[in-house]
Design a protein around this motif. Structure first.
Motif, PDB file in Angstrom:
ATOM      1  N   ALA A  64      41.129 -19.490  70.297  1.00 55.54           N
ATOM      2  CA  ALA A  64      41.789 -20.771  70.039  1.00 55.54           C
ATOM      3  C   ALA A  64      41.550 -21.712  71.215  1.00 55.54           C
ATOM      4  CB  ALA A  64      43.283 -20.557  69.827  1.00 55.54           C
ATOM      5  N   GLU A  65      41.971 -22.958  71.057  1.00 65.51           N
ATOM      6  CA  GLU A  65      41.783 -23.956  72.116  1.00 65.51           C
ATOM      7  C   GLU A  65      42.378 -23.503  73.443  1.00 65.51           C
ATOM      8  OE1 GLU A  65      42.935 -27.949  71.166  1.00 65.51           O
ATOM      9  OE2 GLU A  65      41.962 -27.855  69.220  1.00 65.51           O
ATOM     10  N   GLU A  66      43.548 -22.868  73.386  1.00 64.43           N
ATOM     11  CA  GLU A  66      44.211 -22.420  74.615  1.00 64.43           C
ATOM     12  C   GLU A  66      43.558 -21.168  75.186  1.00 64.43           C
ATOM     13  OE1 GLU A  66      46.106 -22.854  71.710  1.00 64.43           O
ATOM     14  OE2 GLU A  66      46.568 -24.920  72.216  1.00 64.43           O
TER      15      GLU A  66
END
Length: 127
Positions: free
Chosen positions: A53-55
């Motif tokens: 994911a982005e994080e």
């Protein structure tokens, strides 16, 4: 207003779902749609737990990813003949991608056939 009235929200307040309507609505959804929706949720959750994911690493949890991928593999394998190849093929592709990503993310990769979901899919190799 009594205490009993205060504890029970009314239908007008929108807090008490109409279960009869919800049951009729879910009964009208084709099984293929329910199965693919669940599969996509499992794929998304597994991807997050793989750190994709982005994080990224903030949510990485390979133990959780393993469980989700195994559940996805069981669902995809069991439902493949029921949903048809049009729906099953992309689910299989997504599953294989997650299995390979899991192997890459692991410090000590599982032996072929021992990775998440491979008891349902058989060994997964890159390529």
């Amino acid at each position: 207003m009594s205490d009993a009235d205060a504890q029970q929200p009314t239908q007008d307040q929108g807090e008490n779902p109409d279960f009869d309507t919800m049951t009729r609505d879910i009964a009208e959804v084709p099984a293929v749609e329910v199965i693919t929706t669940v599969a996509v949720h499992l794929m998304s959750a597994a991807a997050v737990n793989l750190g994709l994911a982005e994080e990224g690493p903030e949510h990485k949890d390979l133990d959780e990813a393993r469980k989700l991928i195994t559940a996805l593999a069981g669902l995809v394998t069991a439902s493949a003949t029921e949903v048809g190849s049009y729906h099953a093929a992309p689910l299989r592709d997504g599953l294989k991608s997650l299995q390979l990503a899991f192997r890459e993310a692991s410090v000590v990769p599982d032996e072929p056939g021992q990775g998440p979901g491979e008891k349902f899919t058989g060994p997964v190799f890159g390529g």
